[in-house]
Design a protein around this motif. Structure first.
Motif, PDB file in Angstrom:
ATOM      1  N   SER A 319      10.051 -16.743   6.701  1.00 28.75           N
ATOM      2  CA  SER A 319       8.906 -17.440   7.314  1.00 28.75           C
ATOM      3  C   SER A 319       9.294 -18.860   7.730  1.00 28.75           C
ATOM      4  O   SER A 319       8.928 -19.341   8.823  1.00 28.75           O
ATOM      5  N   ARG A 320      10.037 -19.565   6.885  1.00 28.59           N
ATOM      6  CA  ARG A 320      10.488 -20.912   7.228  1.00 28.59           C
ATOM      7  C   ARG A 320      11.474 -20.882   8.389  1.00 28.59           C
ATOM      8  O   ARG A 320      11.525 -21.823   9.203  1.00 28.59           O
ATOM      9  N   TRP A 321      12.246 -19.809   8.447  1.00 23.27           N
ATOM     10  CA  TRP A 321      13.195 -19.673   9.552  1.00 23.27           C
ATOM     11  C   TRP A 321      12.442 -19.536  10.885  1.00 23.27           C
ATOM     12  O   TRP A 321      12.778 -20.181  11.881  1.00 23.27           O
ATOM     13  N   PHE A 322      11.413 -18.687  10.891  1.00 25.46           N
ATOM     14  CA  PHE A 322      10.602 -18.527  12.102  1.00 25.46           C
ATOM     15  C   PHE A 322       9.916 -19.844  12.469  1.00 25.46           C
ATOM     16  O   PHE A 322       9.769 -20.185  13.654  1.00 25.46           O
ATOM     17  N   LEU A 323       9.512 -20.606  11.449  1.00 23.57           N
ATOM     18  CA  LEU A 323       8.791 -21.855  11.701  1.00 23.57           C
ATOM     19  C   LEU A 323       9.671 -22.886  12.395  1.00 23.57           C
ATOM     20  O   LEU A 323       9.189 -23.729  13.175  1.00 23.57           O
ATOM     21  N   ARG A 324      10.960 -22.823  12.152  1.00 25.40           N
ATOM     22  CA  ARG A 324      11.878 -23.802  12.743  1.00 25.40           C
ATOM     23  C   ARG A 324      12.236 -23.477  14.193  1.00 25.40           C
ATOM     24  O   ARG A 324      12.842 -24.294  14.876  1.00 25.40           O
ATOM     25  N   LEU A 325      11.895 -22.262  14.676  1.00 23.63           N
ATOM     26  CA  LEU A 325      12.260 -21.891  16.038  1.00 23.63           C
ATOM     27  C   LEU A 325      11.395 -22.624  17.055  1.00 23.63           C
ATOM     28  O   LEU A 325      10.228 -22.923  16.815  1.00 23.63           O
ATOM     29  N   GLY A 326      11.973 -22.885  18.269  1.00 25.50           N
ATOM     30  CA  GLY A 326      11.284 -23.689  19.257  1.00 25.50           C
ATOM     31  C   GLY A 326      10.402 -22.921  20.209  1.00 25.50           C
ATOM     32  O   GLY A 326       9.527 -23.523  20.845  1.00 25.50           O
ATOM     33  N   SER A 327      10.584 -21.587  20.362  1.00 20.60           N
ATOM     34  CA  SER A 327       9.787 -20.852  21.341  1.00 20.60           C
ATOM     35  C   SER A 327       9.484 -19.452  20.815  1.00 20.60           C
ATOM     36  O   SER A 327      10.133 -18.949  19.891  1.00 20.60           O
ATOM     37  N   GLN A 328       8.514 -18.816  21.497  1.00 23.66           N
ATOM     38  CA  GLN A 328       8.132 -17.445  21.114  1.00 23.66           C
ATOM     39  C   GLN A 328       9.229 -16.450  21.470  1.00 23.66           C
ATOM     40  O   GLN A 328       9.410 -15.453  20.782  1.00 23.66           O
ATOM     41  N   GLN A 329       9.967 -16.725  22.531  1.00 23.57           N
ATOM     42  CA  GLN A 329      11.052 -15.822  22.933  1.00 23.57           C
ATOM     43  C   GLN A 329      12.146 -15.776  21.871  1.00 23.57           C
ATOM     44  O   GLN A 329      12.673 -14.710  21.538  1.00 23.57           O
ATOM     45  N   GLU A 330      12.492 -16.943  21.323  1.00 25.15           N
ATOM     46  CA  GLU A 330      13.489 -16.964  20.247  1.00 25.15           C
ATOM     47  C   GLU A 330      12.973 -16.243  19.005  1.00 25.15           C
ATOM     48  O   GLU A 330      13.726 -15.565  18.307  1.00 25.15           O
ATOM     49  N   ALA A 331      11.675 -16.403  18.720  1.00 23.67           N
ATOM     50  CA  ALA A 331      11.089 -15.697  17.581  1.00 23.67           C
ATOM     51  C   ALA A 331      11.130 -14.185  17.780  1.00 23.67           C
ATOM     52  O   ALA A 331      11.361 -13.426  16.837  1.00 23.67           O
ATOM     53  N   ALA A 332      10.868 -13.744  19.042  1.00 24.20           N
ATOM     54  CA  ALA A 332      10.927 -12.309  19.341  1.00 24.20           C
ATOM     55  C   ALA A 332      12.342 -11.766  19.156  1.00 24.20           C
ATOM     56  O   ALA A 332      12.547 -10.653  18.638  1.00 24.20           O
ATOM     57  N   LYS A 333      13.342 -12.534  19.562  1.00 25.15           N
ATOM     58  CA  LYS A 333      14.736 -12.096  19.386  1.00 25.15           C
ATOM     59  C   LYS A 333      15.089 -11.987  17.891  1.00 25.15           C
ATOM     60  O   LYS A 333      15.741 -11.039  17.456  1.00 25.15           O
ATOM     61  N   LEU A 334      14.675 -13.012  17.105  1.00 22.75           N
ATOM     62  CA  LEU A 334      14.961 -12.970  15.668  1.00 22.75           C
ATOM     63  C   LEU A 334      14.244 -11.793  15.002  1.00 22.75           C
ATOM     64  O   LEU A 334      14.799 -11.114  14.125  1.00 22.75           O
ATOM     65  N   SER A 335      13.014 -11.527  15.429  1.00 19.25           N
ATOM     66  CA  SER A 335      12.271 -10.400  14.869  1.00 19.25           C
ATOM     67  C   SER A 335      12.952  -9.074  15.180  1.00 19.25           C
ATOM     68  O   SER A 335      12.998  -8.165  14.339  1.00 19.25           O
ATOM     69  N   ALA A 336      13.467  -8.957  16.407  1.00 19.38           N
ATOM     70  CA  ALA A 336      14.159  -7.718  16.783  1.00 19.38           C
ATOM     71  C   ALA A 336      15.414  -7.504  15.941  1.00 19.38           C
ATOM     72  O   ALA A 336      15.759  -6.379  15.577  1.00 19.38           O
ATOM     73  N   VAL A 337      16.102  -8.617  15.621  1.00 13.18           N
ATOM     74  CA  VAL A 337      17.319  -8.502  14.807  1.00 13.18           C
ATOM     75  C   VAL A 337      16.971  -8.122  13.366  1.00 13.18           C
ATOM     76  O   VAL A 337      17.633  -7.274  12.738  1.00 13.18           O
ATOM     77  N   LEU A 338      15.906  -8.741  12.823  1.00 19.61           N
ATOM     78  CA  LEU A 338      15.566  -8.520  11.424  1.00 19.61           C
ATOM     79  C   LEU A 338      14.824  -7.214  11.194  1.00 19.61           C
ATOM     80  O   LEU A 338      15.130  -6.470  10.246  1.00 19.61           O
ATOM     81  N   PHE A 339      13.860  -6.908  12.047  1.00 19.41           N
ATOM     82  CA  PHE A 339      12.964  -5.772  11.792  1.00 19.41           C
ATOM     83  C   PHE A 339      13.100  -4.654  12.821  1.00 19.41           C
ATOM     84  O   PHE A 339      12.443  -3.622  12.707  1.00 19.41           O
ATOM     85  N   GLY A 340      13.923  -4.843  13.851  1.00 17.68           N
ATOM     86  CA  GLY A 340      14.071  -3.839  14.877  1.00 17.68           C
ATOM     87  C   GLY A 340      13.127  -4.077  16.031  1.00 17.68           C
ATOM     88  O   GLY A 340      12.221  -4.912  15.975  1.00 17.68           O
ATOM     89  N   ALA A 341      13.331  -3.326  17.121  1.00 22.11           N
ATOM     90  CA  ALA A 341      12.484  -3.478  18.306  1.00 22.11           C
ATOM     91  C   ALA A 341      11.071  -3.001  18.010  1.00 22.11           C
ATOM     92  O   ALA A 341      10.855  -2.064  17.247  1.00 22.11           O
ATOM     93  N   VAL A 342      10.108  -3.652  18.666  1.00 21.83           N
ATOM     94  CA  VAL A 342       8.705  -3.284  18.449  1.00 21.83           C
ATOM     95  C   VAL A 342       8.420  -1.914  19.043  1.00 21.83           C
ATOM     96  O   VAL A 342       7.819  -1.050  18.417  1.00 21.83           O
ATOM     97  N   GLN A 343       8.834  -1.707  20.282  1.00 21.05           N
ATOM     98  CA  GLN A 343       8.673  -0.415  20.937  1.00 21.05           C
ATOM     99  C   GLN A 343      10.060   0.177  21.135  1.00 21.05           C
ATOM    100  O   GLN A 343      10.870  -0.358  21.884  1.00 21.05           O
ATOM    101  N   MET A 344      10.315   1.286  20.444  1.00 18.82           N
ATOM    102  CA  MET A 344      11.668   1.869  20.433  1.00 18.82           C
ATOM    103  C   MET A 344      11.643   3.249  21.072  1.00 18.82           C
ATOM    104  O   MET A 344      10.722   4.042  20.834  1.00 18.82           O
ATOM    105  N   ARG A 345      12.620   3.522  21.889  1.00 15.88           N
ATOM    106  CA  ARG A 345      12.788   4.836  22.480  1.00 15.88           C
ATOM    107  C   ARG A 345      14.130   5.406  22.031  1.00 15.88           C
ATOM    108  O   ARG A 345      15.134   4.699  21.985  1.00 15.88           O
ATOM    109  N   HIS A 346      14.106   6.678  21.728  1.00 15.95           N
ATOM    110  CA  HIS A 346      15.324   7.350  21.286  1.00 15.95           C
ATOM    111  C   HIS A 346      15.876   8.195  22.424  1.00 15.95           C
ATOM    112  O   HIS A 346      15.144   8.966  23.047  1.00 15.95           O
TER     113      HIS A 346
END
Length: 499
Positions: A319-346
């Motif tokens: 949570s503190r890591w997300f708080l230090r990010l400067g934009s929503q795009q960077e937060a989306a990239k970090l979320s994809a790395v940590l938790f995976g893509a929101v919408q995933m196709r196989h």
């Protein structure tokens, strides 16, 4: 052949399973304890006084004791001897005051019962590397220095070898059986096992290192001694036993056969036999499998412990890591790395045609997938097609096969001289002819008469002496084939018609 002594009933064990076993076993156990304390002879008064001290024998009479003692004598559990040292009158002699002694069979039976009671319901044993060191020393003394030792020292070395070998095998088998037992496996599944996992694995690994180090030296000692030397050493031990054992009915050959059988059993345990691997390799494999099983249990316990561990601190850190990010795009990239893509196709793709890591993605062939409707009523359309007749093609293939077969049989005919084919005198032949000849030999060896009939009508018989050691080389286009000296006798002509 089963020995005659194996078929006889052992009367000495009858007292263990009778209606009055509780009385018989109490008497025998008292006599056995006196025997172990070097008190050889026991008097009835001592036995009776001992039994009366127990509540189970409050109503036990001296007449019952006399009957029980006589019964045990009939079963050869006790031997009676008349006391003649303090006889003053003829009446004293007629009273036959007896004293009793345990027979050797009974002593061993009671010792066995004592050991069984110590064992309990679980296996024990241990894996000690020092046992292999003792074995190595005894085997080296026996084989390398056996001819220089005196008969007494050689016999003691042989006894030490048998004792160390029996102890090592029994302890290793019991310990591995203990590790594989259901109760121990249940303990391995508990979280407390993680504490002992490293010590347990280290214990087994040390045993494996000692096993490999000593076993190679033991195998080397066995291999550098021949059968003649082994026979002389065993014969010397058997001769020593014959000279120093009184009252034995065995001959020197009986001792020699017994000790040679024990020696060969020890040797095969380390080196193995013709049709099976050595028990040493089996012990090595079982110990390695035990280490792997312990590691698997520990890994599963660690994963289970990790799954139930609180992730609160981890989530606070993220949570503190997300708080230090400067934009929503960077937060989306970090979320994809940590938790995976929101919408995933196989996507499915066929396996790569090459394992090379240098091929670019653009160079890979695309995978084409046909999409079909996901409805139960969907059916693939089928088109009616006329049947095609391939009679001309079949005749062409058959004609080609006949021509090849005719050429092949003509080559075989050229090899036949005086109704036989001598493989030793053949020139260089084609691979197809070699396969035909070896095929005939294989089929002949499968028949008792060593004779077969080929598809073309030839009668072929294999002429071969099983005892010969002479070999020949059959040369063909695809190499040279070494086989025993053989001949093929052709007793009938082939059929010319292949249609």
């Amino acid at each position: 052949m089963v020995e005659q002594s194996t078929l006889k009933r052992i009367s000495e064990t009858a007292y263990l399973n009778q209606e009055n076993t509780w009385r018989y076993r109490s008497i025998i156990h008292f006599c056995y304890k006196k025997h172990e304390r070097m008190q050889t002879y026991i008097y009835p008064e001592e036995i009776y006084q001992y039994l009366r001290e127990d509540d189970h024998f409050k109503e036990y009479t001296s007449e019952q004791l006399s009957q029980d003692l006589n019964q045990l004598i009939q079963w050869h559990n006790l031997s009676a001897q008349q006391e003649t040292a303090n006889m003053n009158t003829i009446d004293d002699f007629k009273k036959k005051k007896l004293r009793y002694q345990c027979t050797p069979y009974t002593v061993e039976i009671e010792r066995m019962i004592q050991n069984l009671q110590k064992i309990g319901s679980e296996f024990g044993g241990s894996l000690e590397t020092t046992q292999f060191d003792r074995l190595l020393h005894s085997i080296t003394m026996l084989l390398d220095k056996g001819n220089d030792l005196s008969a007494e020292n050689l016999n003691q070395t042989w006894n030490d070898l048998c004792h160390y070998f029996k102890t090592m095998v029994q302890n290793a088998a019991d310990y591995l059986a203990h590790v594989k037992s259901e109760k121990v496996e249940e303990r391995m599944k508990t979280s407390e096992f993680i504490i002992y996992k490293d010590k347990f694995t280290h214990y087994l690994q040390n045993f494996m290192i000692g096993l490999q180090h000593s076993s190679l030296q033991i195998e080397a000692v066995f291999k550098r001694n021949d059968a003649v030397k082994e026979k002389n050493i065993i014969d010397k031990i058997a001769n020593y036993q014959l000279n120093y054992r009184l009252g034995e009915e065995k001959t020197e050959k009986d001792y020699f056969d017994e000790y040679m059988e024990q020696y060969l059993a020890i040797k095969e345990w380390f080196l193995g036999a013709q049709y099976r691997e050595s028990e040493l390799r089996v012990l090595y494999g079982e110990t390695m499998e035990t280490i792997r099983r312990i590691t698997r249990f520990a890994k599963r316990l660690a994963e289970r412990h990790q799954a139930f561990r609180s992730r609160k601190n981890d989530y606070i850190y993220l949570s503190r890591w997300f708080l230090r990010l400067g934009s929503q795009q960077e937060a989306a990239k970090l979320s994809a790395v940590l938790f995976g893509a929101v919408q995933m196709r196989h996507f499915y793709a066929k396996p790569r045609s090459s394992d090379s890591f240098d091929i670019l993605l653009q160079e890979e062939a695309p995978t084409v997938i046909e999409m079909k409707p996901r409805t139960k009523t969907y059916r693939e359309k089928s088109k009616q097609q006329a049947m095609t007749e391939y009679a001309a093609e079949k005749r062409l293939v058959l004609q080609k096969y006949r021509e090849q077969q005719i050429v092949h049989d003509e080559l075989i005919d050229k090899l036949i001289h005086h109704d036989s084919i001598d493989l030793a005198e053949l020139p260089k032949i084609s691979a197809a002819v070699r396969k035909t000849l070896l095929g005939w030999i294989t089929r002949c060896l499968q028949q008792e008469t060593r004779q077969i009939q080929t598809q073309t009508g030839r009668q072929v018989k294999l002429l071969w002496d099983n005892n010969t050691t002479e070999t020949i080389v059959l040369k063909s286009d695809d190499g040279e084939f070494v086989l025993p000296k053989m001949k093929l006798q052709v007793t009938a002509a082939r059929m010319k018609n292949y249609g």
